[in-house]
Write a protein that holds these residues in place. Structure first.
Motif, PDB file in Angstrom:
ATOM      1  N   ASP A 169       0.826  -1.193   0.000  1.00 14.45           N
ATOM      2  CA  ASP A 169       0.000   0.000   0.000  1.00 14.45           C
ATOM      3  C   ASP A 169       0.869   1.254   0.000  1.00 14.45           C
ATOM      4  O   ASP A 169       2.072   1.186   0.298  1.00 14.45           O
ATOM      5  N   PRO A 170       0.288   2.410  -0.335  1.00 16.95           N
ATOM      6  CA  PRO A 170       1.071   3.658  -0.367  1.00 16.95           C
ATOM      7  C   PRO A 170       1.772   3.994   0.944  1.00 16.95           C
ATOM      8  O   PRO A 170       2.831   4.633   0.949  1.00 16.95           O
ATOM      9  N   ASP A 171       1.202   3.541   2.075  1.00 16.57           N
ATOM     10  CA  ASP A 171       1.838   3.849   3.358  1.00 16.57           C
ATOM     11  C   ASP A 171       2.950   2.881   3.716  1.00 16.57           C
ATOM     12  O   ASP A 171       3.558   2.981   4.782  1.00 16.57           O
ATOM     13  N   GLY A 172       3.235   1.907   2.844  1.00 15.78           N
ATOM     14  CA  GLY A 172       4.320   0.971   3.077  1.00 15.78           C
ATOM     15  C   GLY A 172       3.882  -0.362   3.644  1.00 15.78           C
ATOM     16  O   GLY A 172       4.684  -1.304   3.693  1.00 15.78           O
ATOM     17  N   SER A 173       2.628  -0.474   4.111  1.00 16.43           N
ATOM     18  CA  SER A 173       2.145  -1.757   4.637  1.00 16.43           C
ATOM     19  C   SER A 173       1.870  -2.720   3.482  1.00 16.43           C
ATOM     20  O   SER A 173       1.766  -2.313   2.321  1.00 16.43           O
ATOM     21  N   TRP A 174       1.743  -3.990   3.843  1.00 10.07           N
ATOM     22  CA  TRP A 174       1.577  -5.035   2.835  1.00 10.07           C
ATOM     23  C   TRP A 174       0.256  -5.769   3.022  1.00 10.07           C
ATOM     24  O   TRP A 174      -0.191  -5.969   4.156  1.00 10.07           O
ATOM     25  N   ARG A 175      -0.346  -6.164   1.915  1.00 11.46           N
ATOM     26  CA  ARG A 175      -1.585  -6.932   1.933  1.00 11.46           C
ATOM     27  C   ARG A 175      -1.371  -8.250   1.180  1.00 11.46           C
ATOM     28  O   ARG A 175      -0.897  -8.262   0.049  1.00 11.46           O
ATOM     29  N   LEU A 176      -1.756  -9.337   1.831  1.00 10.44           N
ATOM     30  CA  LEU A 176      -1.594 -10.676   1.266  1.00 10.44           C
ATOM     31  C   LEU A 176      -2.965 -11.312   1.076  1.00 10.44           C
ATOM     32  O   LEU A 176      -3.809 -11.270   1.960  1.00 10.44           O
ATOM     33  N   SER A 177      -3.194 -11.892  -0.093  1.00 14.92           N
ATOM     34  CA  SER A 177      -4.423 -12.658  -0.330  1.00 14.92           C
ATOM     35  C   SER A 177      -4.072 -13.877  -1.166  1.00 14.92           C
ATOM     36  O   SER A 177      -3.097 -13.859  -1.936  1.00 14.92           O
ATOM     37  N   ASN A 193      -3.627 -22.539  11.951  1.00 14.68           N
ATOM     38  CA  ASN A 193      -4.330 -22.564  13.232  1.00 14.68           C
ATOM     39  C   ASN A 193      -3.521 -23.243  14.324  1.00 14.68           C
ATOM     40  O   ASN A 193      -3.673 -22.907  15.509  1.00 14.68           O
ATOM     41  N   ALA A 194      -2.654 -24.186  13.956  1.00 18.43           N
ATOM     42  CA  ALA A 194      -1.764 -24.774  14.955  1.00 18.43           C
ATOM     43  C   ALA A 194      -0.779 -23.725  15.471  1.00 18.43           C
ATOM     44  O   ALA A 194      -0.520 -23.644  16.680  1.00 18.43           O
ATOM     45  N   MET A 195      -0.228 -22.916  14.575  1.00 13.64           N
ATOM     46  CA  MET A 195       0.660 -21.839  14.996  1.00 13.64           C
ATOM     47  C   MET A 195      -0.101 -20.793  15.806  1.00 13.64           C
ATOM     48  O   MET A 195       0.418 -20.257  16.801  1.00 13.64           O
ATOM     49  N   LEU A 196      -1.329 -20.506  15.414  1.00 16.75           N
ATOM     50  CA  LEU A 196      -2.136 -19.540  16.148  1.00 16.75           C
ATOM     51  C   LEU A 196      -2.386 -20.018  17.572  1.00 16.75           C
ATOM     52  O   LEU A 196      -2.311 -19.233  18.531  1.00 16.75           O
ATOM     53  N   ARG A 197      -2.679 -21.315  17.739  1.00 12.54           N
ATOM     54  CA  ARG A 197      -2.864 -21.848  19.092  1.00 12.54           C
ATOM     55  C   ARG A 197      -1.584 -21.743  19.905  1.00 12.54           C
ATOM     56  O   ARG A 197      -1.617 -21.463  21.110  1.00 12.54           O
ATOM     57  N   ARG A 198      -0.446 -21.958  19.257  1.00  9.17           N
ATOM     58  CA  ARG A 198       0.835 -21.841  19.958  1.00  9.17           C
ATOM     59  C   ARG A 198       1.037 -20.425  20.471  1.00  9.17           C
ATOM     60  O   ARG A 198       1.444 -20.210  21.609  1.00  9.17           O
ATOM     61  N   ALA A 207      10.804  -9.021  25.256  1.00 10.53           N
ATOM     62  CA  ALA A 207      11.861  -8.472  24.387  1.00 10.53           C
ATOM     63  C   ALA A 207      11.851  -9.096  23.005  1.00 10.53           C
ATOM     64  O   ALA A 207      12.899  -9.316  22.401  1.00 10.53           O
ATOM     65  N   THR A 208      10.663  -9.461  22.488  1.00  9.01           N
ATOM     66  CA  THR A 208      10.543  -9.908  21.101  1.00  9.01           C
ATOM     67  C   THR A 208       9.567  -8.986  20.389  1.00  9.01           C
ATOM     68  O   THR A 208       8.833  -8.221  21.016  1.00  9.01           O
ATOM     69  N   ILE A 209       9.546  -9.071  19.065  1.00  8.77           N
ATOM     70  CA  ILE A 209       8.641  -8.219  18.304  1.00  8.77           C
ATOM     71  C   ILE A 209       7.186  -8.596  18.555  1.00  8.77           C
ATOM     72  O   ILE A 209       6.279  -7.865  18.181  1.00  8.77           O
ATOM     73  N   TYR A 210       6.961  -9.770  19.188  1.00  7.74           N
ATOM     74  CA  TYR A 210       5.599 -10.219  19.449  1.00  7.74           C
ATOM     75  C   TYR A 210       5.125  -9.853  20.852  1.00  7.74           C
ATOM     76  O   TYR A 210       4.063 -10.245  21.277  1.00  7.74           O
ATOM     77  N   LEU A 224       0.671 -16.017  10.962  1.00  7.58           N
ATOM     78  CA  LEU A 224       0.883 -16.173   9.522  1.00  7.58           C
ATOM     79  C   LEU A 224       2.282 -15.733   9.122  1.00  7.58           C
ATOM     80  O   LEU A 224       2.962 -16.412   8.336  1.00  7.58           O
ATOM     81  N   ALA A 225       2.741 -14.607   9.660  1.00  9.77           N
ATOM     82  CA  ALA A 225       4.093 -14.142   9.344  1.00  9.77           C
ATOM     83  C   ALA A 225       5.137 -15.153   9.793  1.00  9.77           C
ATOM     84  O   ALA A 225       6.132 -15.401   9.090  1.00  9.77           O
ATOM     85  N   SER A 226       4.912 -15.775  10.952  1.00  4.85           N
ATOM     86  CA  SER A 226       5.871 -16.763  11.452  1.00  4.85           C
ATOM     87  C   SER A 226       5.920 -17.991  10.567  1.00  4.85           C
ATOM     88  O   SER A 226       6.992 -18.562  10.328  1.00  4.85           O
ATOM     89  N   LEU A 227       4.760 -18.416  10.057  1.00  2.00           N
ATOM     90  CA  LEU A 227       4.743 -19.568   9.161  1.00  2.00           C
ATOM     91  C   LEU A 227       5.491 -19.282   7.862  1.00  2.00           C
ATOM     92  O   LEU A 227       6.227 -20.123   7.351  1.00  2.00           O
ATOM     93  N   ILE A 228       5.302 -18.089   7.321  1.00  5.82           N
ATOM     94  CA  ILE A 228       5.910 -17.759   6.031  1.00  5.82           C
ATOM     95  C   ILE A 228       7.406 -17.523   6.155  1.00  5.82           C
ATOM     96  O   ILE A 228       8.196 -18.017   5.341  1.00  5.82           O
ATOM     97  N   THR A 229       7.816 -16.774   7.164  1.00  2.00           N
ATOM     98  CA  THR A 229       9.233 -16.401   7.290  1.00  2.00           C
ATOM     99  C   THR A 229      10.065 -17.427   8.037  1.00  2.00           C
ATOM    100  O   THR A 229      11.279 -17.466   7.894  1.00  2.00           O
ATOM    101  N   GLY A 230       9.402 -18.273   8.842  1.00  2.00           N
ATOM    102  CA  GLY A 230      10.148 -19.214   9.656  1.00  2.00           C
ATOM    103  C   GLY A 230      10.773 -18.572  10.871  1.00  2.00           C
ATOM    104  O   GLY A 230      11.517 -19.226  11.612  1.00  2.00           O
ATOM    105  N   GLN A 231      10.519 -17.295  11.099  1.00  2.00           N
ATOM    106  CA  GLN A 231      11.074 -16.575  12.242  1.00  2.00           C
ATOM    107  C   GLN A 231       9.995 -16.448  13.304  1.00  2.00           C
ATOM    108  O   GLN A 231       9.029 -15.719  13.147  1.00  2.00           O
TER     109      GLN A 231
END
Length: 397
Positions: A169-177, A193-198, A207-210, A224-231
Protein backbone atom coordinates in the motif's frame (compact mmCIF):
# COMPACT_ATOMS: atom_id res chain seq x y z
CA UNK A 1 -43.76 4.38 5.47
CA UNK A 2 -44.76 0.75 5.91
CA UNK A 3 -43.40 -1.89 3.56
CA UNK A 4 -45.16 -5.24 3.07
CA UNK A 5 -44.27 -7.97 0.59
CA UNK A 6 -46.46 -11.03 0.04
CA UNK A 7 -48.94 -10.06 2.75
CA UNK A 8 -50.85 -13.32 2.32
CA UNK A 9 -47.88 -15.54 3.07
CA UNK A 10 -47.31 -17.25 6.40
CA UNK A 11 -43.92 -15.58 6.65
CA UNK A 12 -44.91 -12.14 5.40
CA UNK A 13 -43.45 -9.11 7.17
CA UNK A 14 -44.56 -5.55 7.71
CA UNK A 15 -41.86 -3.01 8.53
CA UNK A 16 -42.37 0.67 9.35
CA UNK A 17 -39.32 2.32 7.81
CA UNK A 18 -40.08 5.61 9.55
CA UNK A 19 -40.04 4.12 13.05
CA UNK A 20 -37.10 5.16 15.27
CA UNK A 21 -35.22 1.98 16.16
CA UNK A 22 -33.68 3.80 19.11
CA UNK A 23 -37.06 3.72 20.84
CA UNK A 24 -37.40 -0.07 20.61
CA UNK A 25 -36.68 -2.36 23.55
CA UNK A 26 -34.10 -5.12 23.26
CA UNK A 27 -36.79 -7.73 22.59
CA UNK A 28 -38.50 -5.48 20.04
CA UNK A 29 -35.18 -4.94 18.25
CA UNK A 30 -34.71 -8.68 17.89
CA UNK A 31 -38.26 -9.06 16.57
CA UNK A 32 -37.71 -6.18 14.14
CA UNK A 33 -34.52 -7.85 12.93
CA UNK A 34 -36.50 -10.98 12.11
CA UNK A 35 -39.15 -9.02 10.23
CA UNK A 36 -36.54 -7.11 8.23
CA UNK A 37 -34.77 -10.39 7.42
CA UNK A 38 -37.97 -11.87 6.01
CA UNK A 39 -38.63 -8.68 4.07
CA UNK A 40 -35.12 -8.71 2.60
CA UNK A 41 -35.43 -12.35 1.53
CA UNK A 42 -38.76 -11.63 -0.13
CA UNK A 43 -37.37 -8.56 -1.89
CA UNK A 44 -34.37 -10.54 -3.17
CA UNK A 45 -36.69 -13.32 -4.37
CA UNK A 46 -38.78 -10.75 -6.23
CA UNK A 47 -35.61 -9.37 -7.80
CA UNK A 48 -34.69 -12.89 -8.92
CA UNK A 49 -38.13 -13.37 -10.47
CA UNK A 50 -37.75 -10.13 -12.43
CA UNK A 51 -34.24 -11.08 -13.57
CA UNK A 52 -35.43 -14.53 -14.67
CA UNK A 53 -38.23 -13.01 -16.74
CA UNK A 54 -35.86 -10.52 -18.41
CA UNK A 55 -33.50 -13.41 -19.16
CA UNK A 56 -36.38 -15.42 -20.64
CA UNK A 57 -37.28 -12.55 -22.96
CA UNK A 58 -33.88 -11.12 -23.85
CA UNK A 59 -31.30 -13.74 -22.82
CA UNK A 60 -29.08 -14.09 -19.77
CA UNK A 61 -26.31 -11.80 -20.97
CA UNK A 62 -28.73 -8.95 -21.62
CA UNK A 63 -30.40 -9.53 -18.25
CA UNK A 64 -27.04 -9.33 -16.48
CA UNK A 65 -26.14 -6.10 -18.22
CA UNK A 66 -29.54 -4.62 -17.44
CA UNK A 67 -29.11 -5.43 -13.74
CA UNK A 68 -25.60 -3.97 -13.79
CA UNK A 69 -26.87 -0.73 -15.34
CA UNK A 70 -30.05 -0.40 -13.31
CA UNK A 71 -28.83 -1.58 -9.89
CA UNK A 72 -25.22 -0.33 -10.15
CA UNK A 73 -23.77 -3.70 -9.18
CA UNK A 74 -20.67 -5.35 -10.62
CA UNK A 75 -20.91 -7.45 -13.76
CA UNK A 76 -19.84 -10.52 -11.79
CA UNK A 77 -22.58 -10.04 -9.20
CA UNK A 78 -25.22 -9.34 -11.84
CA UNK A 79 -24.33 -12.43 -13.86
CA UNK A 80 -24.30 -14.61 -10.73
CA UNK A 81 -27.75 -13.40 -9.71
CA UNK A 82 -29.16 -13.98 -13.18
CA UNK A 83 -27.67 -17.49 -13.23
CA UNK A 84 -29.28 -18.24 -9.85
CA UNK A 85 -32.63 -16.86 -10.99
CA UNK A 86 -32.59 -19.01 -14.14
CA UNK A 87 -31.55 -22.15 -12.26
CA UNK A 88 -34.50 -21.86 -9.88
CA UNK A 89 -36.91 -22.53 -12.75
CA UNK A 90 -36.08 -26.18 -12.14
CA UNK A 91 -36.65 -25.87 -8.38
CA UNK A 92 -40.08 -24.27 -7.89
CA UNK A 93 -40.40 -25.30 -4.23
CA UNK A 94 -37.14 -23.50 -3.42
CA UNK A 95 -38.28 -20.40 -5.27
CA UNK A 96 -41.58 -20.46 -3.37
CA UNK A 97 -39.83 -20.81 0.00
CA UNK A 98 -37.56 -17.90 -0.91
CA UNK A 99 -40.53 -15.72 -1.88
CA UNK A 100 -42.17 -16.54 1.45
CA UNK A 101 -39.06 -15.46 3.34
CA UNK A 102 -38.40 -18.92 4.79
CA UNK A 103 -34.92 -19.11 3.26
CA UNK A 104 -32.34 -16.61 2.03
CA UNK A 105 -30.60 -16.11 -1.30
CA UNK A 106 -27.64 -18.05 0.09
CA UNK A 107 -29.81 -21.07 0.87
CA UNK A 108 -31.36 -20.91 -2.60
CA UNK A 109 -27.90 -20.83 -4.19
CA UNK A 110 -26.75 -23.91 -2.26
CA UNK A 111 -29.92 -25.84 -3.10
CA UNK A 112 -29.61 -24.96 -6.80
CA UNK A 113 -26.05 -26.29 -6.80
CA UNK A 114 -26.65 -29.50 -4.85
CA UNK A 115 -30.02 -30.39 -6.38
CA UNK A 116 -28.47 -30.26 -9.85
CA UNK A 117 -26.96 -33.67 -9.08
CA UNK A 118 -29.55 -36.29 -10.13
CA UNK A 119 -28.52 -38.51 -7.22
CA UNK A 120 -29.20 -35.81 -4.63
CA UNK A 121 -32.15 -33.87 -5.96
CA UNK A 122 -34.43 -34.32 -2.95
CA UNK A 123 -35.55 -30.72 -2.87
CA UNK A 124 -37.91 -31.25 0.06
CA UNK A 125 -35.14 -32.66 2.26
CA UNK A 126 -32.81 -29.81 1.32
CA UNK A 127 -35.48 -27.23 2.13
CA UNK A 128 -36.15 -28.83 5.51
CA UNK A 129 -32.47 -28.51 6.40
CA UNK A 130 -32.22 -24.99 4.98
CA UNK A 131 -35.10 -23.72 7.12
CA UNK A 132 -33.42 -24.99 10.30
CA UNK A 133 -29.85 -23.78 9.79
CA UNK A 134 -27.87 -20.64 8.89
CA UNK A 135 -26.54 -20.75 5.35
CA UNK A 136 -22.92 -21.46 6.35
CA UNK A 137 -23.93 -24.50 8.41
CA UNK A 138 -26.36 -25.64 5.72
CA UNK A 139 -23.67 -25.38 3.05
CA UNK A 140 -21.33 -27.58 5.08
CA UNK A 141 -24.08 -30.12 5.67
CA UNK A 142 -24.56 -30.58 1.92
CA UNK A 143 -20.88 -31.30 1.25
CA UNK A 144 -21.36 -34.92 2.24
CA UNK A 145 -23.74 -35.23 -0.69
CA UNK A 146 -20.99 -34.58 -3.23
CA UNK A 147 -19.82 -37.72 -4.99
CA UNK A 148 -16.09 -38.51 -5.01
CA UNK A 149 -15.82 -38.19 -8.79
CA UNK A 150 -17.56 -34.81 -8.74
CA UNK A 151 -15.26 -33.77 -5.93
CA UNK A 152 -12.21 -34.65 -8.05
CA UNK A 153 -13.50 -32.56 -10.96
CA UNK A 154 -14.13 -29.65 -8.61
CA UNK A 155 -10.62 -29.96 -7.12
CA UNK A 156 -9.07 -29.79 -10.60
CA UNK A 157 -11.03 -26.64 -11.31
CA UNK A 158 -9.91 -25.18 -7.99
CA UNK A 159 -6.26 -26.02 -8.67
CA UNK A 160 -6.46 -24.30 -12.04
CA UNK A 161 -7.89 -21.24 -10.28
CA UNK A 162 -5.27 -21.07 -7.50
CA UNK A 163 -3.68 -17.65 -7.03
CA UNK A 164 -1.87 -15.44 -4.54
CA UNK A 165 -0.88 -11.79 -4.43
CA UNK A 166 1.27 -9.62 -2.19
CA UNK A 167 0.93 -5.89 -2.77
CA UNK A 168 2.29 -2.86 -0.96
CA UNK A 169 0.00 0.00 0.00
CA UNK A 170 1.07 3.66 -0.37
CA UNK A 171 1.84 3.85 3.36
CA UNK A 172 4.32 0.97 3.08
CA UNK A 173 2.14 -1.76 4.64
CA UNK A 174 1.58 -5.03 2.84
CA UNK A 175 -1.58 -6.93 1.93
CA UNK A 176 -1.59 -10.68 1.27
CA UNK A 177 -4.42 -12.66 -0.33
CA UNK A 178 -4.54 -16.17 -1.72
CA UNK A 179 -6.93 -18.81 -3.04
CA UNK A 180 -6.15 -22.55 -2.77
CA UNK A 181 -7.91 -25.73 -3.73
CA UNK A 182 -9.73 -27.56 -0.93
CA UNK A 183 -6.89 -30.03 -0.20
CA UNK A 184 -4.02 -27.54 -0.11
CA UNK A 185 -6.23 -25.05 1.70
CA UNK A 186 -6.99 -27.64 4.38
CA UNK A 187 -3.27 -28.20 4.97
CA UNK A 188 -2.60 -24.46 5.09
CA UNK A 189 -5.48 -23.99 7.54
CA UNK A 190 -4.14 -26.74 9.80
CA UNK A 191 -0.65 -25.23 9.91
CA UNK A 192 -1.94 -21.69 10.41
CA UNK A 193 -4.33 -22.56 13.23
CA UNK A 194 -1.76 -24.77 14.95
CA UNK A 195 0.66 -21.84 15.00
CA UNK A 196 -2.14 -19.54 16.15
CA UNK A 197 -2.86 -21.85 19.09
CA UNK A 198 0.83 -21.84 19.96
CA UNK A 199 0.86 -18.04 20.06
CA UNK A 200 -2.39 -17.91 22.03
CA UNK A 201 -1.59 -20.60 24.61
CA UNK A 202 2.18 -20.06 24.99
CA UNK A 203 2.90 -16.31 25.01
CA UNK A 204 6.31 -15.43 23.50
CA UNK A 205 9.10 -14.36 25.85
CA UNK A 206 9.64 -10.65 26.57
CA UNK A 207 11.86 -8.47 24.39
CA UNK A 208 10.54 -9.91 21.10
CA UNK A 209 8.64 -8.22 18.30
CA UNK A 210 5.60 -10.22 19.45
CA UNK A 211 5.61 -8.78 22.98
CA UNK A 212 2.78 -6.60 24.35
CA UNK A 213 -0.99 -6.64 24.23
CA UNK A 214 -2.33 -8.28 21.09
CA UNK A 215 -5.85 -8.63 19.75
CA UNK A 216 -7.11 -11.67 17.88
CA UNK A 217 -6.26 -9.93 14.59
CA UNK A 218 -2.70 -9.29 15.83
CA UNK A 219 -2.31 -12.94 16.82
CA UNK A 220 -3.47 -14.14 13.41
CA UNK A 221 -1.09 -11.78 11.61
CA UNK A 222 1.84 -12.84 13.81
CA UNK A 223 1.07 -16.54 13.31
CA UNK A 224 0.88 -16.17 9.52
CA UNK A 225 4.09 -14.14 9.34
CA UNK A 226 5.87 -16.76 11.45
CA UNK A 227 4.74 -19.57 9.16
CA UNK A 228 5.91 -17.76 6.03
CA UNK A 229 9.23 -16.40 7.29
CA UNK A 230 10.15 -19.21 9.66
CA UNK A 231 11.07 -16.58 12.24
CA UNK A 232 9.15 -17.17 15.43
CA UNK A 233 9.83 -17.30 19.18
CA UNK A 234 8.53 -20.87 19.20
CA UNK A 235 8.96 -24.03 17.16
CA UNK A 236 6.72 -24.72 14.20
CA UNK A 237 4.01 -27.04 15.59
CA UNK A 238 3.20 -30.42 14.11
CA UNK A 239 -0.16 -30.87 12.42
CA UNK A 240 -2.49 -33.79 11.92
CA UNK A 241 -4.88 -34.10 8.97
CA UNK A 242 -8.04 -35.85 10.10
CA UNK A 243 -9.79 -37.95 7.45
CA UNK A 244 -12.98 -39.70 8.55
CA UNK A 245 -14.48 -42.78 6.93
CA UNK A 246 -17.21 -45.30 7.63
CA UNK A 247 -16.20 -48.94 7.77
CA UNK A 248 -18.44 -51.34 5.89
CA UNK A 249 -18.19 -54.53 7.96
CA UNK A 250 -19.80 -56.74 5.32
CA UNK A 251 -17.63 -55.51 2.44
CA UNK A 252 -14.61 -54.91 4.72
CA UNK A 253 -14.03 -51.57 3.05
CA UNK A 254 -13.70 -47.94 4.05
CA UNK A 255 -16.38 -45.76 2.51
CA UNK A 256 -17.21 -42.10 2.34
CA UNK A 257 -13.80 -40.59 3.08
CA UNK A 258 -14.16 -36.95 4.11
CA UNK A 259 -12.38 -34.30 6.15
CA UNK A 260 -13.69 -33.28 9.55
CA UNK A 261 -15.59 -30.37 7.95
CA UNK A 262 -17.59 -32.80 5.79
CA UNK A 263 -15.74 -32.05 2.54
CA UNK A 264 -15.26 -35.33 0.61
CA UNK A 265 -11.73 -36.45 -0.14
CA UNK A 266 -11.40 -36.31 -3.91
CA UNK A 267 -10.93 -39.65 -5.67
CA UNK A 268 -7.52 -38.64 -7.05
CA UNK A 269 -6.34 -37.67 -3.56
CA UNK A 270 -7.34 -40.78 -1.61
CA UNK A 271 -4.17 -42.74 -2.36
CA UNK A 272 -1.94 -39.78 -1.45
CA UNK A 273 -3.80 -39.05 1.77
CA UNK A 274 -3.87 -42.68 2.88
CA UNK A 275 -0.29 -43.57 1.92
CA UNK A 276 1.27 -42.56 5.23
CA UNK A 277 -1.89 -42.37 7.32
CA UNK A 278 -2.40 -43.89 10.71
CA UNK A 279 -5.83 -45.49 11.01
CA UNK A 280 -7.57 -44.72 14.28
CA UNK A 281 -10.90 -46.42 14.96
CA UNK A 282 -13.52 -43.91 16.02
CA UNK A 283 -14.05 -45.46 19.44
CA UNK A 284 -15.02 -42.62 21.72
CA UNK A 285 -13.75 -44.32 24.89
CA UNK A 286 -10.50 -45.69 23.47
CA UNK A 287 -8.25 -47.37 26.03
CA UNK A 288 -5.00 -45.57 26.68
CA UNK A 289 -6.33 -42.15 25.70
CA UNK A 290 -9.06 -41.21 28.17
CA UNK A 291 -11.72 -38.80 27.02
CA UNK A 292 -12.88 -38.04 30.56
CA UNK A 293 -10.11 -36.10 32.31
CA UNK A 294 -12.23 -34.62 35.10
CA UNK A 295 -10.67 -31.67 36.89
CA UNK A 296 -7.13 -32.99 36.49
CA UNK A 297 -6.51 -31.04 33.27
CA UNK A 298 -7.99 -27.86 31.84
CA UNK A 299 -6.87 -28.27 28.21
CA UNK A 300 -8.35 -30.99 26.04
CA UNK A 301 -6.03 -33.81 25.06
CA UNK A 302 -5.11 -34.66 21.48
CA UNK A 303 -7.47 -37.63 21.61
CA UNK A 304 -10.31 -35.41 22.77
CA UNK A 305 -9.59 -32.91 19.98
CA UNK A 306 -9.78 -35.69 17.40
CA UNK A 307 -13.09 -36.94 18.76
CA UNK A 308 -14.49 -33.39 18.95
CA UNK A 309 -13.50 -32.75 15.32
CA UNK A 310 -15.19 -35.98 14.25
CA UNK A 311 -18.27 -35.36 16.41
CA UNK A 312 -18.85 -31.62 15.97
CA UNK A 313 -17.31 -31.13 12.51
CA UNK A 314 -16.24 -27.59 13.47
CA UNK A 315 -17.66 -24.77 15.55
CA UNK A 316 -21.02 -26.03 16.82
CA UNK A 317 -22.56 -22.60 16.33
CA UNK A 318 -21.24 -21.13 13.07
CA UNK A 319 -19.58 -24.16 11.39
CA UNK A 320 -16.06 -22.66 11.27
CA UNK A 321 -13.55 -25.46 10.49
CA UNK A 322 -12.46 -27.66 13.38
CA UNK A 323 -8.83 -26.61 13.01
CA UNK A 324 -9.90 -23.00 13.65
CA UNK A 325 -11.93 -23.92 16.75
CA UNK A 326 -11.09 -24.56 20.39
CA UNK A 327 -12.67 -26.94 22.93
CA UNK A 328 -15.04 -25.04 25.22
CA UNK A 329 -16.25 -26.26 28.61
CA UNK A 330 -20.07 -26.19 28.44
CA UNK A 331 -20.07 -25.94 32.20
CA UNK A 332 -17.12 -23.61 32.66
CA UNK A 333 -13.94 -25.06 34.12
CA UNK A 334 -13.80 -22.09 36.51
CA UNK A 335 -17.25 -23.12 37.80
CA UNK A 336 -16.33 -26.74 38.40
CA UNK A 337 -16.84 -28.13 34.91
CA UNK A 338 -14.72 -31.20 34.09
CA UNK A 339 -12.61 -31.66 30.98
CA UNK A 340 -14.82 -34.51 29.81
CA UNK A 341 -15.91 -35.17 26.26
CA UNK A 342 -19.59 -34.71 27.18
CA UNK A 343 -18.79 -31.29 28.70
CA UNK A 344 -16.81 -30.05 25.69
CA UNK A 345 -17.89 -28.46 22.43
CA UNK A 346 -15.88 -26.88 19.63
CA UNK A 347 -16.21 -23.10 19.28
CA UNK A 348 -14.39 -20.64 17.06
CA UNK A 349 -12.78 -17.58 18.66
CA UNK A 350 -15.69 -15.26 17.81
CA UNK A 351 -18.36 -17.58 19.23
CA UNK A 352 -16.19 -18.30 22.26
CA UNK A 353 -16.13 -14.58 23.06
CA UNK A 354 -19.91 -14.40 22.72
CA UNK A 355 -20.11 -16.75 25.70
CA UNK A 356 -17.37 -15.35 27.91
CA UNK A 357 -17.80 -11.65 27.11
CA UNK A 358 -21.45 -11.21 26.06
CA UNK A 359 -23.27 -13.77 28.28
CA UNK A 360 -24.58 -15.97 25.45
CA UNK A 361 -25.13 -19.63 26.34
CA UNK A 362 -24.98 -23.01 24.66
CA UNK A 363 -28.15 -25.04 24.75
CA UNK A 364 -29.17 -28.30 23.05
CA UNK A 365 -31.02 -27.93 19.76
CA UNK A 366 -32.05 -30.47 17.12
CA UNK A 367 -30.28 -33.86 17.41
CA UNK A 368 -29.06 -32.65 20.84
CA UNK A 369 -26.58 -30.47 18.99
CA UNK A 370 -25.44 -27.39 20.87
CA UNK A 371 -26.31 -23.92 19.57
CA UNK A 372 -25.63 -20.46 20.96
CA UNK A 373 -28.56 -18.42 22.20
CA UNK A 374 -28.73 -14.82 23.44
CA UNK A 375 -28.90 -14.21 27.20
CA UNK A 376 -32.67 -13.56 27.26
CA UNK A 377 -33.44 -16.93 25.61
CA UNK A 378 -30.88 -19.07 27.39
CA UNK A 379 -31.68 -21.25 30.42
CA UNK A 380 -29.94 -20.57 33.76
CA UNK A 381 -26.27 -21.53 33.84
CA UNK A 382 -26.15 -25.14 35.00
CA UNK A 383 -24.54 -28.37 33.95
CA UNK A 384 -26.49 -29.59 30.92
CA UNK A 385 -27.52 -33.15 30.28
CA UNK A 386 -24.77 -35.37 28.90
CA UNK A 387 -24.18 -34.76 25.20
CA UNK A 388 -22.31 -37.94 24.35
CA UNK A 389 -24.91 -38.65 21.66
CA UNK A 390 -24.43 -35.23 20.08
CA UNK A 391 -23.70 -35.49 16.39
CA UNK A 392 -23.12 -32.96 13.67
CA UNK A 393 -25.89 -33.45 11.05
CA UNK A 394 -23.08 -33.61 8.49
CA UNK A 395 -22.09 -37.02 9.82
CA UNK A 396 -25.61 -38.40 9.68
CA UNK A 397 -27.08 -36.77 6.56
Amino acid sequence: MEVVIDPGGAHSAAVDLDADVGELSDAELVEELGRVGVLRAQAEARLADVAAEIARRDGGRAAGETMRYKLHVSARQANAEVALAESLREHPATAAAWRAGRITAGHARVIARVASDPEHCDEAALLAMACDHPVDVFSRMTRRWMRAERSADERRRQREDRRASLVQDPDGSWRLSACFDADVGKSVSLAFNAMLRRFRNDPPPPATIYDGERSGAHLRADALASLITGQAPCERPDTMLLVIADYDICARQLRGLHYDDGQPVAADQIARVCADARILPAVFSADGDPLWLGRAARRASLGQRIVLAARDGGCVNCAAPADAAEPHHIRWHSRGGPTDIDNLALLCDRCHHLIHDDDWHLRPHRHNRQHLRPPDTAPPVARPAATSTQRNPILTT
